[in-house]
Design a protein around this motif. Structure first.
Motif, PDB file in Angstrom:
ATOM      1  N   MET A  80       0.732  -1.209  -0.010  1.00 50.18           N
ATOM      2  CA  MET A  80       0.077  -0.035   0.191  1.00 50.18           C
ATOM      3  C   MET A  80       0.876   1.333  -0.004  1.00 50.18           C
ATOM      4  N   THR A  81       0.442   2.064  -0.688  1.00 47.91           N
ATOM      5  CA  THR A  81       1.447   3.250  -0.977  1.00 47.91           C
ATOM      6  C   THR A  81       0.620   4.693  -0.158  1.00 47.91           C
ATOM      7  N   THR A  82       1.448   5.274   0.583  1.00 48.35           N
ATOM      8  CA  THR A  82       1.156   6.501   1.361  1.00 48.35           C
ATOM      9  C   THR A  82       0.942   7.695   0.486  1.00 48.35           C
ATOM     10  N   ILE A  83      -0.235   8.413   0.824  1.00 46.15           N
ATOM     11  CA  ILE A  83      -0.504   9.373   0.113  1.00 46.15           C
ATOM     12  C   ILE A  83       0.235  10.755   0.683  1.00 46.15           C
ATOM     13  N   PRO A  84       1.047  11.335  -0.038  1.00 48.90           N
ATOM     14  CA  PRO A  84       1.786  12.532   0.539  1.00 48.90           C
ATOM     15  C   PRO A  84       0.867  13.528   0.868  1.00 48.90           C
ATOM     16  N   PRO A  85       1.313  14.408   1.968  1.00 53.80           N
ATOM     17  CA  PRO A  85       0.423  15.573   2.643  1.00 53.80           C
ATOM     18  C   PRO A  85       0.080  16.440   1.270  1.00 53.80           C
ATOM     19  N   ARG A  86      -1.239  16.887   1.271  1.00 57.11           N
ATOM     20  CA  ARG A  86      -1.535  18.103   0.506  1.00 57.11           C
ATOM     21  C   ARG A  86      -0.676  19.308   0.258  1.00 57.11           C
ATOM     22  N   PRO A  87      -0.134  19.764  -0.630  1.00 59.26           N
ATOM     23  CA  PRO A  87       0.713  20.886  -0.572  1.00 59.26           C
ATOM     24  C   PRO A  87      -0.156  21.950  -0.565  1.00 59.26           C
ATOM     25  N   PRO A  88       0.374  22.964   0.495  1.00 57.49           N
ATOM     26  CA  PRO A  88      -0.393  24.363   0.465  1.00 57.49           C
ATOM     27  C   PRO A  88      -0.362  25.076  -0.800  1.00 57.49           C
ATOM     28  N   GLN A  89       0.608  24.805  -1.679  1.00 62.28           N
ATOM     29  CA  GLN A  89       0.638  25.530  -2.917  1.00 62.28           C
ATOM     30  C   GLN A  89      -0.734  25.168  -3.682  1.00 62.28           C
ATOM     31  N   LEU A  90      -1.304  24.253  -3.312  1.00 62.71           N
ATOM     32  CA  LEU A  90      -2.470  23.985  -4.066  1.00 62.71           C
ATOM     33  C   LEU A  90      -3.632  25.094  -3.959  1.00 62.71           C
ATOM     34  N   ASP A  91      -3.399  25.646  -2.807  1.00 59.19           N
ATOM     35  CA  ASP A  91      -4.393  26.731  -2.806  1.00 59.19           C
ATOM     36  C   ASP A  91      -4.152  28.098  -3.046  1.00 59.19           C
ATOM     37  N   VAL A 123     -10.661   9.929 -19.882  1.00 58.32           N
ATOM     38  CA  VAL A 123     -10.117  11.001 -19.188  1.00 58.32           C
ATOM     39  C   VAL A 123     -10.597  11.414 -17.846  1.00 58.32           C
ATOM     40  N   VAL A 124      -9.765  12.092 -17.194  1.00 58.89           N
ATOM     41  CA  VAL A 124     -10.099  12.425 -15.755  1.00 58.89           C
ATOM     42  C   VAL A 124     -10.141  13.776 -15.483  1.00 58.89           C
ATOM     43  N   ALA A 125     -11.176  14.378 -14.608  1.00 58.65           N
ATOM     44  CA  ALA A 125     -11.193  15.649 -14.660  1.00 58.65           C
ATOM     45  C   ALA A 125     -10.559  16.128 -12.998  1.00 58.65           C
ATOM     46  N   SER A 126      -9.296  15.817 -12.929  1.00 59.19           N
ATOM     47  CA  SER A 126      -8.431  15.880 -11.507  1.00 59.19           C
ATOM     48  C   SER A 126      -8.399  17.175 -11.092  1.00 59.19           C
ATOM     49  N   GLN A 127      -7.680  17.934 -12.239  1.00 60.03           N
ATOM     50  CA  GLN A 127      -6.921  19.338 -11.838  1.00 60.03           C
ATOM     51  C   GLN A 127      -6.019  19.357 -10.714  1.00 60.03           C
ATOM     52  N   GLY A 128      -5.162  18.444 -10.502  1.00 59.55           N
ATOM     53  CA  GLY A 128      -4.336  18.276  -9.683  1.00 59.55           C
ATOM     54  C   GLY A 128      -4.675  18.285  -8.374  1.00 59.55           C
ATOM     55  N   GLY A 129      -6.138  17.797  -8.145  1.00 61.18           N
ATOM     56  CA  GLY A 129      -6.573  17.661  -6.630  1.00 61.18           C
ATOM     57  C   GLY A 129      -7.176  19.040  -6.208  1.00 61.18           C
ATOM     58  N   LEU A 130      -7.445  19.997  -6.995  1.00 61.88           N
ATOM     59  CA  LEU A 130      -7.891  21.217  -6.587  1.00 61.88           C
ATOM     60  C   LEU A 130      -9.383  21.075  -6.278  1.00 61.88           C
ATOM     61  N   PRO A 131      -9.832  21.899  -5.446  1.00 65.71           N
ATOM     62  CA  PRO A 131     -11.530  21.572  -4.912  1.00 65.71           C
ATOM     63  C   PRO A 131     -12.481  21.882  -5.862  1.00 65.71           C
ATOM     64  N   LYS A 132     -12.223  22.408  -7.024  1.00 69.65           N
ATOM     65  CA  LYS A 132     -13.154  22.645  -7.958  1.00 69.65           C
ATOM     66  C   LYS A 132     -12.864  21.842  -9.258  1.00 69.65           C
ATOM     67  N   TYR A 165      -4.452  12.734  -5.980  1.00 68.24           N
ATOM     68  CA  TYR A 165      -5.477  13.827  -6.174  1.00 68.24           C
ATOM     69  C   TYR A 165      -6.620  13.651  -5.540  1.00 68.24           C
ATOM     70  N   GLN A 166      -6.986  12.351  -5.615  1.00 70.29           N
ATOM     71  CA  GLN A 166      -8.539  12.134  -5.158  1.00 70.29           C
ATOM     72  C   GLN A 166      -8.335  12.388  -3.613  1.00 70.29           C
ATOM     73  N   ALA A 167      -7.248  12.031  -2.940  1.00 67.41           N
ATOM     74  CA  ALA A 167      -7.216  12.252  -1.334  1.00 67.41           C
ATOM     75  C   ALA A 167      -6.947  13.649  -1.069  1.00 67.41           C
ATOM     76  N   TRP A 168      -6.485  14.411  -1.887  1.00 66.18           N
ATOM     77  CA  TRP A 168      -6.299  15.797  -1.824  1.00 66.18           C
ATOM     78  C   TRP A 168      -7.594  16.589  -1.793  1.00 66.18           C
ATOM     79  N   THR A 169      -8.846  16.019  -2.275  1.00 64.37           N
ATOM     80  CA  THR A 169      -9.787  16.805  -2.520  1.00 64.37           C
ATOM     81  C   THR A 169     -11.302  16.192  -2.099  1.00 64.37           C
ATOM     82  N   GLU A 170     -12.326  16.969  -1.793  1.00 57.07           N
ATOM     83  CA  GLU A 170     -13.294  16.397  -1.110  1.00 57.07           C
ATOM     84  C   GLU A 170     -14.312  16.280  -2.063  1.00 57.07           C
ATOM     85  N   ARG A 171     -13.939  16.717  -3.416  1.00 58.35           N
ATOM     86  CA  ARG A 171     -15.050  16.298  -4.451  1.00 58.35           C
ATOM     87  C   ARG A 171     -14.518  14.780  -5.097  1.00 58.35           C
TER      88      ARG A 171
END
Length: 161
Positions: free
Chosen positions: A1-12, A83-92, A144-150
């Protein structure tokens, strides 16, 4: 199992969408001029060791009517392109995804080939089947999925004859 890195603050950062926009434009320009020889493989993040194929997706602005083109990672599923609408895990959701929901008939370019497609968002069962294949192609999708609530949408692009 891989560990998810913490969400970078730069995403905001409000600068990030602008960076995505301008680097995307540059990639589209190069991709078109080289028929995908340059820009046809994603080599960033998980793609550094395992490059992922990239396509160009056209979408029409739902308010402006302007046609835009974005580079996206993809996998094939029979005749369909995914394709995937991930946008790097951004909230929208990314603009291209909202535009496709409003106008699902569009074109994609893979290499030098450009063809019409019809876009639909995968339902829960389709997403459950496709998501592991997408993560196998590009492991960062799980991050990316772990970094966003959507729930990150999976989009099925079916060829139109």
């Amino acid at each position: 199992m891989t560990t998810i890195p913490p969400r970078p603050p730069q995403l905001d950062s409000p600068v990030l969408p602008k960076i995505f926009k301008y680097t995307g434009r540059a990639q589209v320009w190069v991709y078109r001029r080289t028929g995908g020889r340059i820009g046809g493989k994603w080599r960033i993040g998980a793609g550094f060791r395992k490059p992922v194929p990239t396509l160009l997706l056209e979408h029409r602005g739902r308010k402006s009517g302007t046609v835009y083109t974005v580079p996206l990672l993809y996998i094939s599923d029979g005749a369909d392109t995914i394709v995937v609408a991930s946008q790097g895990g951004l909230p929208k959701h990314p603009q291209w995804y909202r535009n496709l929901c409003a106008g699902p008939d569009t074109h994609i370019q893979i290499g030098r080939d450009r063809f019409p497609v019809h876009a639909v968002t995968a339902d829960a069962q389709q997403r459950a089947r496709l998501w592991p294949r997408l993560v196998e192609a590009y492991a960062d999708f799980d991050t990316y999925q772990a970094w966003t609530e959507r729930e990150i949408p999976v989009v099925i692009l079916s060829p139109v004859s």
